[in-house]
Structures are given as structure tokens and as C-alpha cells.
Design a protein around this motif. Structure first.
Motif, PDB file in Angstrom:
ATOM      1  N   MET A   1       0.815  -1.209   0.000  1.00 48.04           N
ATOM      2  CA  MET A   1       0.000   0.000   0.000  1.00 48.04           C
ATOM      3  C   MET A   1       0.852   1.265   0.000  1.00 48.04           C
ATOM      4  SD  MET A   1      -3.008  -1.119  -0.192  1.00 48.04           S
ATOM      5  CE  MET A   1      -3.864   0.403   0.104  1.00 48.04           C
ATOM      6  N   SER A   2       2.140   1.121   0.355  1.00 46.25           N
ATOM      7  CA  SER A   2       3.001   2.300   0.377  1.00 46.25           C
ATOM      8  C   SER A   2       3.271   2.841  -1.018  1.00 46.25           C
ATOM      9  CB  SER A   2       4.326   1.955   1.064  1.00 46.25           C
ATOM     10  OG  SER A   2       4.991   0.910   0.348  1.00 46.25           O
ATOM     11  N   LEU A   3       2.930   2.052  -2.051  1.00 46.69           N
ATOM     12  CA  LEU A   3       3.136   2.506  -3.420  1.00 46.69           C
ATOM     13  C   LEU A   3       2.087   3.509  -3.859  1.00 46.69           C
ATOM     14  CD1 LEU A   3       4.017  -0.908  -5.117  1.00 46.69           C
ATOM     15  CD2 LEU A   3       5.592   0.849  -4.301  1.00 46.69           C
ATOM     16  N   PHE A   4       0.974   3.621  -3.123  1.00 47.32           N
ATOM     17  CA  PHE A   4      -0.131   4.476  -3.532  1.00 47.32           C
ATOM     18  C   PHE A   4      -0.212   5.717  -2.642  1.00 47.32           C
ATOM     19  CE2 PHE A   4      -1.335   0.026  -4.326  1.00 47.32           C
ATOM     20  CZ  PHE A   4      -1.488   0.068  -5.709  1.00 47.32           C
ATOM     21  N   GLU A   5      -0.696   6.793  -3.244  1.00 49.84           N
ATOM     22  CA  GLU A   5      -0.943   8.007  -2.482  1.00 49.84           C
ATOM     23  C   GLU A   5      -2.327   7.901  -1.845  1.00 49.84           C
ATOM     24  OE1 GLU A   5      -1.210  12.870  -3.057  1.00 49.84           O
ATOM     25  OE2 GLU A   5      -0.728  11.562  -4.756  1.00 49.84           O
ATOM     26  N   GLU A   6      -2.387   7.902  -0.546  1.00 49.38           N
ATOM     27  CA  GLU A   6      -3.640   7.669   0.185  1.00 49.38           C
ATOM     28  C   GLU A   6      -4.387   8.981   0.398  1.00 49.38           C
ATOM     29  OE1 GLU A   6      -4.097   6.514   4.617  1.00 49.38           O
ATOM     30  OE2 GLU A   6      -3.960   4.607   3.514  1.00 49.38           O
ATOM     31  N   HIS A   7      -5.709   8.922   0.206  1.00 51.46           N
ATOM     32  CA  HIS A   7      -6.551  10.089   0.476  1.00 51.46           C
ATOM     33  C   HIS A   7      -6.491  10.419   1.966  1.00 51.46           C
ATOM     34  CE1 HIS A   7     -10.125  12.633   0.833  1.00 51.46           C
ATOM     35  NE2 HIS A   7     -10.068  12.775  -0.491  1.00 51.46           N
ATOM     36  N   PRO A   8      -6.375  11.691   2.325  1.00 42.16           N
ATOM     37  CA  PRO A   8      -6.224  12.037   3.747  1.00 42.16           C
ATOM     38  C   PRO A   8      -7.420  11.629   4.612  1.00 42.16           C
ATOM     39  CG  PRO A   8      -6.580  14.004   2.395  1.00 42.16           C
ATOM     40  CD  PRO A   8      -6.298  12.890   1.451  1.00 42.16           C
ATOM     41  N   LEU A   9      -8.597  11.443   4.001  1.00 41.46           N
ATOM     42  CA  LEU A   9      -9.786  11.088   4.785  1.00 41.46           C
ATOM     43  C   LEU A   9     -10.094   9.594   4.734  1.00 41.46           C
ATOM     44  CD1 LEU A   9     -12.225  14.010   3.842  1.00 41.46           C
ATOM     45  CD2 LEU A   9     -10.843  13.762   5.903  1.00 41.46           C
ATOM     46  N   ARG A  10      -9.242   8.798   4.085  1.00 41.92           N
ATOM     47  CA  ARG A  10      -9.573   7.384   3.887  1.00 41.92           C
ATOM     48  C   ARG A  10      -9.780   6.658   5.210  1.00 41.92           C
ATOM     49  NH1 ARG A  10      -6.158   2.677   3.388  1.00 41.92           N
ATOM     50  NH2 ARG A  10      -7.299   0.987   2.364  1.00 41.92           N
ATOM     51  N   ARG A  11      -8.852   6.789   6.114  1.00 39.44           N
ATOM     52  CA  ARG A  11      -8.966   6.065   7.382  1.00 39.44           C
ATOM     53  C   ARG A  11     -10.088   6.640   8.249  1.00 39.44           C
ATOM     54  NH1 ARG A  11      -4.959   2.490   8.039  1.00 39.44           N
ATOM     55  NH2 ARG A  11      -3.136   2.711   6.666  1.00 39.44           N
ATOM     56  N   THR A  12     -10.274   7.949   8.202  1.00 35.48           N
ATOM     57  CA  THR A  12     -11.371   8.556   8.967  1.00 35.48           C
ATOM     58  C   THR A  12     -12.714   8.039   8.505  1.00 35.48           C
ATOM     59  OG1 THR A  12     -10.055  10.559   9.317  1.00 35.48           O
ATOM     60  CG2 THR A  12     -12.438  10.741   9.633  1.00 35.48           C
ATOM     61  N   LEU A  13     -12.884   7.966   7.172  1.00 40.37           N
ATOM     62  CA  LEU A  13     -14.147   7.467   6.631  1.00 40.37           C
ATOM     63  C   LEU A  13     -14.329   5.980   6.932  1.00 40.37           C
ATOM     64  CD1 LEU A  13     -14.091   9.282   3.166  1.00 40.37           C
ATOM     65  CD2 LEU A  13     -15.326   9.944   5.229  1.00 40.37           C
ATOM     66  N   ASN A  14     -13.249   5.234   6.912  1.00 43.10           N
ATOM     67  CA  ASN A  14     -13.359   3.810   7.222  1.00 43.10           C
ATOM     68  C   ASN A  14     -13.720   3.593   8.696  1.00 43.10           C
ATOM     69  OD1 ASN A  14     -12.692   0.851   6.472  1.00 43.10           O
ATOM     70  ND2 ASN A  14     -11.464   1.201   8.299  1.00 43.10           N
ATOM     71  N   ASP A  15     -13.130   4.411   9.580  1.00 38.26           N
ATOM     72  CA  ASP A  15     -13.400   4.257  11.010  1.00 38.26           C
ATOM     73  C   ASP A  15     -14.794   4.738  11.390  1.00 38.26           C
ATOM     74  OD1 ASP A  15     -10.868   3.262  11.244  1.00 38.26           O
ATOM     75  OD2 ASP A  15      -9.982   5.154  11.944  1.00 38.26           O
ATOM     76  N   GLU A  16     -15.400   5.590  10.532  1.00 36.31           N
ATOM     77  CA  GLU A  16     -16.708   6.152  10.870  1.00 36.31           C
ATOM     78  C   GLU A  16     -17.767   5.063  11.005  1.00 36.31           C
ATOM     79  OE1 GLU A  16     -19.516   8.856  11.938  1.00 36.31           O
ATOM     80  OE2 GLU A  16     -17.346   9.177  11.731  1.00 36.31           O
ATOM     81  N   VAL A  17     -17.718   4.033  10.151  1.00 32.16           N
ATOM     82  CA  VAL A  17     -18.734   2.982  10.209  1.00 32.16           C
ATOM     83  C   VAL A  17     -18.558   2.105  11.450  1.00 32.16           C
ATOM     84  CG1 VAL A  17     -19.001   2.927   7.710  1.00 32.16           C
ATOM     85  CG2 VAL A  17     -17.326   1.434   8.773  1.00 32.16           C
ATOM     86  N   HIS A  18     -17.393   2.215  12.116  1.00 35.71           N
ATOM     87  CA  HIS A  18     -17.156   1.441  13.331  1.00 35.71           C
ATOM     88  C   HIS A  18     -17.296   2.308  14.590  1.00 35.71           C
ATOM     89  CE1 HIS A  18     -15.708  -1.778  10.762  1.00 35.71           C
ATOM     90  NE2 HIS A  18     -14.887  -0.921  10.174  1.00 35.71           N
ATOM     91  N   ALA A  19     -17.674   3.556  14.408  1.00 34.27           N
ATOM     92  CA  ALA A  19     -17.774   4.473  15.538  1.00 34.27           C
ATOM     93  C   ALA A  19     -19.022   4.163  16.370  1.00 34.27           C
ATOM     94  CB  ALA A  19     -17.824   5.913  15.044  1.00 34.27           C
ATOM     95  N   ARG A  20     -18.970   4.591  17.609  1.00 33.39           N
ATOM     96  CA  ARG A  20     -20.084   4.471  18.549  1.00 33.39           C
ATOM     97  C   ARG A  20     -20.627   3.041  18.649  1.00 33.39           C
ATOM     98  NH1 ARG A  20     -21.004   9.395  15.748  1.00 33.39           N
ATOM     99  NH2 ARG A  20     -20.820  11.201  17.126  1.00 33.39           N
ATOM    100  N   PRO A  21     -19.779   2.070  18.926  1.00 26.95           N
ATOM    101  CA  PRO A  21     -20.275   0.692  19.086  1.00 26.95           C
ATOM    102  C   PRO A  21     -21.068   0.565  20.381  1.00 26.95           C
ATOM    103  CG  PRO A  21     -17.978   0.793  19.704  1.00 26.95           C
ATOM    104  CD  PRO A  21     -18.327   2.164  19.170  1.00 26.95           C
ATOM    105  N   PRO A  22     -22.014  -0.380  20.440  1.00 25.09           N
ATOM    106  CA  PRO A  22     -22.766  -0.573  21.692  1.00 25.09           C
ATOM    107  C   PRO A  22     -21.872  -1.156  22.777  1.00 25.09           C
ATOM    108  CG  PRO A  22     -23.302  -2.289  20.107  1.00 25.09           C
ATOM    109  CD  PRO A  22     -22.446  -1.290  19.374  1.00 25.09           C
ATOM    110  N   VAL A  23     -22.257  -0.889  24.007  1.00 30.09           N
ATOM    111  CA  VAL A  23     -21.518  -1.403  25.156  1.00 30.09           C
ATOM    112  C   VAL A  23     -22.105  -2.761  25.528  1.00 30.09           C
ATOM    113  CG1 VAL A  23     -20.880  -1.004  27.551  1.00 30.09           C
ATOM    114  CG2 VAL A  23     -21.038   0.926  25.956  1.00 30.09           C
ATOM    115  N   ALA A  24     -21.282  -3.799  25.548  1.00 30.76           N
ATOM    116  CA  ALA A  24     -21.758  -5.133  25.907  1.00 30.76           C
ATOM    117  C   ALA A  24     -22.211  -5.146  27.367  1.00 30.76           C
ATOM    118  CB  ALA A  24     -20.662  -6.164  25.680  1.00 30.76           C
TER     119      ALA A  24
END
Length: 431
Positions: A1-24
Motif C-alpha cells: 500500500m506504500s506505493l499508492f498516495e492515500e486520500h487524507p480522509l480514507r482512514r477517517t471514513l473507514n473508522d466512521e462505520v465502526h464508531a459508537r459501538p454498543p456497550v456489551a
């Protein structure tokens, strides 16, 4: 993956769908939930307030950019989330005491810190999660109030649990009881989260209801005034009357547009919150319990009419704005036509004046020819008198008389050419 230029928001957008998980949850547990509206910049002080709690408990301090976090204290867990209009604080505590007051999940939270939470309280709920089987659940139902209409009971997750509530406030809290028959810890956590979100979004959606009542009064008054203005348009007898009506119509349009601008966000937010309420109810997968209303039925009976009122008021307001705009355009067209008629009459009057001026000018030109001929002949006369010795046998009087028709003809031809040149130049400018 180091060969590609990564969008600055890529990881933020990926983490957004995992945000605010329920508390077991591992019942028995109690949850105290508080939601505070952002007011006068209160959201800016939330991180500092949470950092103060972490310092008191000797825990790691949250970072400034956080919008949700978990604080794991020895006696309780705190889940904090920041939303667009409010922030929520959910306190989780193991239910190890025997009396109800000792089971309150807020008792382990420092009182001074609790009282200083930024914002204005909008939702306060408590959830009691306990282990139970179907027989214990049925036994609990038998001890409920005989007024089943005020009790909300349903089986959830295809029968894996029970939810009991009445959506009333008891000591300032709405209360839910979750009976865990065969829920997994994460299922129990998701169920509690959905119940709290239903209560929060229900309350946030209802913020638009008082606004809808106020808008309803404004719209009714505006519709009556608009009808009166339409009658005034039909009774207008002059352009001045129409301009007065247009002024009143413009003021009414400004009042309605001001109301639209002030309430559009609230009505839009109410519709969005209502959709979330219905979505969370769908996720509960309710099963009806004989003799009791489920949460879905309660919301359709109590919340849906209020949301329909908000939607109706929003639509009436938008339609009224459109009608006022159309009527204003119609009246403005009538006023413009009258102004064009007046301008046309003014231009015709100016045209008549120009023709009269042209005729006067032609008359003056005739007099000008006479005057120029007279002065020209006098010059010839002076010249002839000075040269009378060279013009013999002609006399100065004879030379002067003979020059008059020549001078008059030259002046007439010169003025005529000048008039044609001016007319040609004006015609070129018009084209």
C-alpha cells in the motif's frame, strides 16, 4: 500500500462505520442516560469537563478532537457521544445492591461533576437490565398495573428478551426494564442503545411540535390576509391602489419567508429524527404481547400524529410562500403593464412635442434665411460702395439687389444639406 498516495480522509471514513459501538452488557446492570442540548457554546466545554472527571478518577484524559469515548472507572463506565444538536452521557453500573436507590447508576458519579455538565438537559432515562426466563417475565406482567393501556410491553429480538416501559417520567427519568431471556452481551448492549436512541430521538423530534403550532397560527392569519389582498386586487381602480396592495403583499411575503427560514431546519430535523425512531423500532424486531401495546403501536398512536402535524405545517407554509410569490408576480405584472402604458403615453406626448418643435424650427429656419440674406446683402453693399470706381457703370444698389437672390439660394441650399446630414447621422445612431 506504500506505493499508492492515500486520500487524507480514507482512514477517517473507514473508522466512521465502526464508531459508537454498543456497550456489551452482562445483566444484572443499570444504565443511567442523560442527553444535553448544546446551548451558548456549551459543546466547546465538554472535553474539558470530561478531562476533569478523568483527573478525579486518575484515568487517561481524552483528546480535544474526540466526538465519542469510553471512560472505564472502577465503579461505573461512561459512554459519551457528541451529536449535531446534543451530547449524550450513558453511565453503566453492575446491579449489585438490593434497594432501588442504591441501584441508581449515577450514585457512583461525583455529584459536583454531574451538576456541572455543560448544556441543558433534554432527556433522562434509566434502564434496568436483568436476567429472566419467560415464566419470570409472565409473573412480572401479572404484577403490573391493571391499566394496561399505560404499559408498553413487547418481546424483542424474536423472543430473546422483553422490554417494559410506560414512557412516563418517574422522579425526572423515563424508565425501561429489559428482561434478558437469551440475549448475548452484545445483543443486550445493542438493545439498550436502541431503547435510549428511541427515547432521545422521540424527544428531539417533538421539539418541532410547538414550532408547528406557532407556524399554524401564522399560516392561518397569513392565508386570511392573502384572501383579503386578492379581493383588494379585484377592487383596485387605479395604479396607486395596486401599488398599495403590492406593498402589503410584499410585507406579507417577507413575514412568511422569515418564518420559513426560521423553521425549515427544525422541521427537517424532526423528520430525520422520526425516521431514526422508526428505524430503531424496526431493529428491535418486536413481538406483540397479548393485552399490551408494543413500542411501535405507541409511537404510531402518540408520535406519528405530532410528526404529521409538523409535516403538514411545513408543507402549508411552503405552499403559502409559493402562492404569495405567484400573486405578487401577477400584481407586479399588472403594475408593470400600467407603468408601460403610462410610459407609452408619455412618449407619445413627447413625440407630439418634438413634431411641434420641428415645425417651429422650420419656421425659424425660414426667418434665419431672411436674416442671413439681409446681413449678407449688407456686406455686399459695403463692398460695392468701396469698389464703386471699379464696378462702373454698375452702382452699389444694383449689385446689392442682384446679390440678394444668390445669397438666399446659397443659404437655403446650405441649411438643407446640413439638415440632411444631421438626419442621416441620427438614423445611423438609431440603427
Amino acid at each position: 500500500m506504500s506505493l499508492f498516495e492515500e486520500h487524507p480522509l480514507r482512514r477517517t471514513l473507514n473508522d466512521e462505520v465502526h464508531a459508537r459501538p454498543p456497550v456489551a452488557l452482562q445483566p444484572p446492570e443499570r444504565v443511567a442516560y442523560l442527553a444535553f442540548l448544546h446551548e451558548n457554546g456549551s459543546a466547546d466545554g465538554e472535553i474539558a469537563h470530561l478531562r476533569l472527571l478523568a483527573q478525579q478518577l486518575g484515568l487517561a484524559e481524552p483528546f480535544d478532537e474526540a466526538v465519542h469515548l469510553m471512560i472505564e472507572a472502577p465503579e461505573f463506565r461512561l459512554k459519551w457521544e457528541r451529536h449535531s444538536e446534543f451530547s449524550s452521557y450513558a453511565f453503566f453500573r453492575r446491579d449489585e445492591a438490593t434497594s432501588l436507590s442504591e441501584n441508581d447508576a449515577l450514585l457512583s458519579v461525583p455529584t459536583t461533576w454531574r451538576k456541572a455538565i455543560p448544556g441543558r438537559l433534554i432527556v433522562a432515562s434509566q434502564v434496568e437490565a436483568r436476567k429472566a426466563d419467560d415464566e419470570a417475565a409472565q409473573a412480572m406482567l401479572a404484577h403490573l398495573s391493571t391499566d394496561a393501556a399505560s404499559q408498553i410491553v413487547s418481546r424483542i429480538s424474536d423472543g430473546a428478551g422483553w422490554v417494559l416501559t410506560d414512557f412516563h417520567l418517574h422522579d425526572g427519568f423515563s424508565r425501561f426494564t429489559l428482561l434478558d431471556v437469551s440475549l448475548t452481551p452484545r445483543q443486550a448492549g445493542r438493545t439498550v442503545q436502541r431503547l435510549l436512541e428511541i427515547e432521545t430521538y422521540r424527544t428531539m423530534a417533538l421539539l418541532a411540535f410547538p414550532v408547528a403550532k406557532e407556524v399554524g397560527r401564522l399560516v392561518s392569519q397569513a392565508e386570511t390576509e392573502l384572501a383579503d389582498l386578492m379581493d383588494s386586487i379585484g377592487e383596485a381602480r387605479s395604479s396607486e391602489d395596486e401599488r398599495k396592495v403590492l406593498g402589503r403583499l410584499t410585507r406579507l411575503a417577507a413575514d412568511v419567508e422569515r418564518s420559513v427560514a426560521r423553521t425549515t431546519y427544525r422541521f427537517g430535523a424532526a423528520a430525520a429524527y422520526y425516521r431514526l425512531v422508526r428505524q430503531r423500532i424496526d431493529e428491535l424486531r418486536e413481538l406483540r404481547v397479548a393485552g399490551f401495546s408494543p413500542i411501535r403501536e405507541f409511537m404510531e398512536r402518540r408520535l406519528a400524529p405530532a410528526m404529521s402535524t409538523c409535516e403538514t405545517m411545513s408543507r402549508r407554509q411552503e405552499e403559502l410562500s409559493g402562492r404569495i410569490a405567484r400573486n405578487s408576480q401577477l400584481l407586479r405584472t399588472r403594475v408593470d403593464i400600467e407603468l408601460e402604458r403610462q410610459n407609452q403615453a408619455l412618449l407619445e406626448q413627447m413625440n407630439r412635442r418634438a413634431k411641434l418643435q420641428l415645425r417651429l424650427q422650420e419656421t425659424v429656419e425660414g426667418l434665419s434665411i431672411v436674416a442671413i440674406t439681409y446681413y449678407g446683402s449688407q456686406l455686399v453693399n459695403y463692398l460695392a460702395k468701396g469698389a464703386k470706381d471699379w464696378i462702373t457703370p454698375l452702382t452699389p444698389e444694383l449689385v446689392t439687389a442682384a446679390s440678394i437672390p444668390v445669397i438666399a439660394g446659397l443659404v437655403f441650399i446650405g441649411l438643407r444639406r446640413m439638415r440632411r446630414a444631421v438626419a442621416a447621422e441620427a438614423q445611423g445612431i438609431e440603427h
